[in-house]
Design an enzyme around this catalytic site. Structure first.
Site, short mmCIF file in Angstrom:
data_model
loop_
_atom_site.label_atom_id
_atom_site.label_comp_id
_atom_site.label_asym_id
_atom_site.label_seq_id
_atom_site.Cartn_x
_atom_site.Cartn_y
_atom_site.Cartn_z
N GLU A 256 0.84 -1.20 0.00
CA GLU A 256 0.00 0.00 0.00
C GLU A 256 0.88 1.25 0.00
O GLU A 256 1.91 1.26 0.66
CB GLU A 256 -0.92 0.01 1.22
CG GLU A 256 -1.97 -1.09 1.18
CD GLU A 256 -2.98 -1.00 2.32
OE1 GLU A 256 -2.77 -0.18 3.25
OE2 GLU A 256 -3.98 -1.73 2.27
N HIS A 274 -8.20 1.63 1.44
CA HIS A 274 -8.01 1.28 2.85
C HIS A 274 -8.68 2.31 3.78
O HIS A 274 -8.04 2.93 4.62
CB HIS A 274 -6.52 1.16 3.19
CG HIS A 274 -6.27 0.36 4.44
ND1 HIS A 274 -5.08 -0.25 4.70
CD2 HIS A 274 -7.07 0.07 5.51
CE1 HIS A 274 -5.13 -0.89 5.86
NE2 HIS A 274 -6.34 -0.70 6.37
#
Length: 309
Positions: A256, A274
């Protein structure tokens, strides 16, 4: 008497600095403190999804507490911390309800064609002659991988929606009203929707593998609100492109932030960055839990939310 010294690990935690500075001597890791400064640190404030390097721990001989601001703590080597007598805390179930809401939202967004329907309408493809049919949520078979606070909250919501619920996890929980399947493969095979809500560690990295995706099948939907590392992302993309998996709705990635071009030609997928647990309310609860853990540690009272394993 000098205030306890705290090291704050990531810039995303910078909003905590003014609050912490009211009670503690606060050091920001991104300001690159030298060895002498690190040697004074009593506690580390950490975002638990980030790997905590052993060399950083070695540089803090006084370190006695790793306080994860987040619910997750998979970036912390618990065995190493505990072998050094370092306590580890986290935010407990502070965002479980919000993550569960997001999981249900992802299910509905994909299964009821909400995201794709928005694109379809905006592109001028809606005509009177053609109307897309979707699948009902009621009676859909929902499999939940991991039945902690988030998994239970998802199941409670799904039950209200009249879904059929089953789950799998490494430990039986007889107190739960929903049946536990014999293994992950059986859960995938017997589910229309598979939600990943498990805690991540090195033992379950990429447990959602190509064979599991094939068992979920061309009509199945994978939803991940846990950690990206739990899914073999390359296998997932391959299954979606080949039509061996019906769809995916993903809030977490490995690594990420994910590269958007990675997903540019992937069909039947809904993506969010997220944000499942990132509500104002949850972040407020996480901050309060962090302060409570710090106060208990330095006050010599029991920690409100210790990580024991």
């Amino acid at each position: 008497m000098a205030s306890p010294s705290l090291l704050v690990g990531q810039p995303l935690l910078a909003p905590l600095l003014p609050v912490l500075a009211q009670t503690y001597d606060v050091i920001a890791l991104w300001d690159a403190p030298g060895p002498e400064r690190l040697a004074t640190v009593d506690a580390l404030i950490w975002a638990g999804e980030f790997p905590l390097d052993r060399t950083l721990m070695d540089a803090m001989p006084r370190l006695a507490l790793i306080a994860c601001f987040t619910v997750g703590y998979d970036g912390v080597d618990l065995a190493l911390a505990h072998s050094r007598g370092i306590a580890v805390t986290h935010a407990g179930d502070a965002n479980a309800e919000d993550v569960a809401d997001h999981a249900i939202g992802l299910m509905i967004a994909h299964r009821r064609w909400i995201v794709e329907g928005d694109r379809h309408l905006r592109a001028g493809h809606w005509t009177i002659q053609a109307k897309t049919r979707t699948h009902s949520m009621a009676s859909a078979r929902l499999g939940i991988v991991g039945m902690g606070s988030i998994g239970i909250a998802v199941a409670q919501r799904a039950q209200a929606m009249k879904m059929q619920i089953a789950w799998w996890g490494p430990r039986a929980k007889p107190q739960l009203p929903w049946p536990r399947t014999q293994d992950l493969g059986a859960l995938a095979r017997d589910s229309d929707i598979l939600v990943i809500a498990a805690r991540a560690d090195e033992s379950n990295r990429r447990m959602i593998s190509a064979p599991i995706l094939d068992l979920l099948g061309p009509e199945g939907l994978l939803v991940n609100v846990a950690r990206g590392q739990l899914v073999d992302e390359a296998a997932l993309i391959d299954a979606l492109k080949a039509g061996r998996l019906g769809g995916a709705a993903i809030d977490v990635f490995d690594p990420e932030p994910t590269d958007p071009t990675h997903w540019s030609n992937v069909p039947n997928v809904v993506l969010t960055p997220h944000i499942g647990g990132a509500t104002h309310e949850a972040v407020g609860r996480m901050a309060q839990m962090l302060l409570a853990n710090l106060a208990a540690h330095f006050g010599g009272t029991p920690l409100p939310s210790p990580v024991r394993d």
